[in-house]
Write an enzyme that holds these catalytic residues in place. Structure first.
Site, mmCIF file in Angstrom:
data_model
loop_
_atom_site.group_PDB
_atom_site.id
_atom_site.type_symbol
_atom_site.label_atom_id
_atom_site.label_comp_id
_atom_site.label_asym_id
_atom_site.label_seq_id
_atom_site.Cartn_x
_atom_site.Cartn_y
_atom_site.Cartn_z
ATOM 1 N N TYR A 135 -9.419 13.757 -35.948
ATOM 2 C CA TYR A 135 -8.557 14.911 -36.152
ATOM 3 C C TYR A 135 -8.312 15.156 -37.644
ATOM 4 C CZ TYR A 135 -4.490 17.774 -36.755
ATOM 5 O OH TYR A 135 -3.642 18.749 -37.206
ATOM 6 N N LEU A 190 -3.959 25.289 -36.234
ATOM 7 C CA LEU A 190 -4.830 24.204 -35.799
ATOM 8 C C LEU A 190 -4.126 23.488 -34.650
ATOM 9 C CD1 LEU A 190 -7.346 22.465 -36.154
ATOM 10 C CD2 LEU A 190 -6.136 21.201 -37.920
ATOM 11 N N ALA A 191 -4.370 23.963 -33.431
ATOM 12 C CA ALA A 191 -3.701 23.428 -32.247
ATOM 13 C C ALA A 191 -4.455 22.211 -31.724
ATOM 14 C CB ALA A 191 -3.626 24.504 -31.169
ATOM 15 N N HIS A 192 -3.693 21.202 -31.309
ATOM 16 C CA HIS A 192 -4.275 19.962 -30.831
ATOM 17 C C HIS A 192 -3.248 19.197 -30.004
ATOM 18 C CE1 HIS A 192 -2.046 18.997 -34.425
ATOM 19 N NE2 HIS A 192 -1.911 17.777 -33.947
ATOM 20 N N ALA A 193 -3.710 18.155 -29.369
ATOM 21 C CA ALA A 193 -2.830 17.248 -28.628
ATOM 22 C C ALA A 193 -3.442 15.852 -28.721
ATOM 23 C CB ALA A 193 -2.708 17.684 -27.165
#
Length: 188
Positions: A150, A103-106
């Protein structure tokens, strides 16, 4: 199923018109057997165009491929992808949340433009460097406007990892349309 209407979590005008249209169409029929379901958090933020498949690749390419549609559709800036890559380089496989799932995020300040989720399905698996989670078959890239948004998305995507049947069923899907229909149908 003709007896189900999918609506967003927050009803918008499109949902309102769908409901009114259905009610007017059904005035002469028994609607007691009908149900209205809200769509899941993932289904609200993903579309067929944001679901891709990849052959064997490395983690950096998987993130790049997974983010491509979000960049092309003005959901994130390229700097958002750069931040995700830097996060893995700095902290290791931080985004691996359960076996087979990243689960990629920024942070929004890294280049968030609008809420969306993309999914890269890697049938052969990708090594992200996580002993517990590799190989990764599903790379979700999330553009969220806040930490609370998120967390909501994280909770829903983590449900996939907790249910091996869901993982196996998702891996059987051959097209973006099949994956999307499965996400909507299962209420993810």
């Amino acid at each position: 199923d003709k007896n189900v209407i999918f609506i967003n979590q927050i009803i918008d005008m499109n949902d309102y018109h769908q409901i009114l249209t259905l009610i007017s169409r059904l005035r002469s029929t028994d609607i007691s057997r009908w149900t209205i379901k809200k769509r899941g958090v993932i289904a609200d933020r993903i579309c067929v165009e944001h679901i891709m498949f990849s052959e064997k690749t490395d983690w950096r390419s998987a993130l790049t491929l997974g983010s491509r549609s979000l960049i092309e559709n003005s959901c994130i800036l390229p700097s958002y992808l750069d931040t995700m890559i830097q996060t893995i380089e700095t902290y290791g496989p931080y985004f691996a949340i359960s076996p087979g799932i990243v689960l990629a995020h920024a942070a929004p300040k890294a280049g968030f433009l609008k809420a969306a989720i993309s999914l890269l399905v890697c049938k052969e698996g990708v090594e992200f460097g996580s002993e517990e989670c590799d190989p990764i078959h599903f790379v979700f890239c999330v553009a969220a406007s806040s930490s609370s948004e998120y967390v909501d998305i994280f909770n829903n995507i983590s449900l996939i990892g907790k249910d091996r049947t869901l993982v196996e069923e998702l891996l059987k899907k051959e097209t973006s349309e099949e994956v999307y229909e499965f996400i909507v149908k299962t209420g993810l």
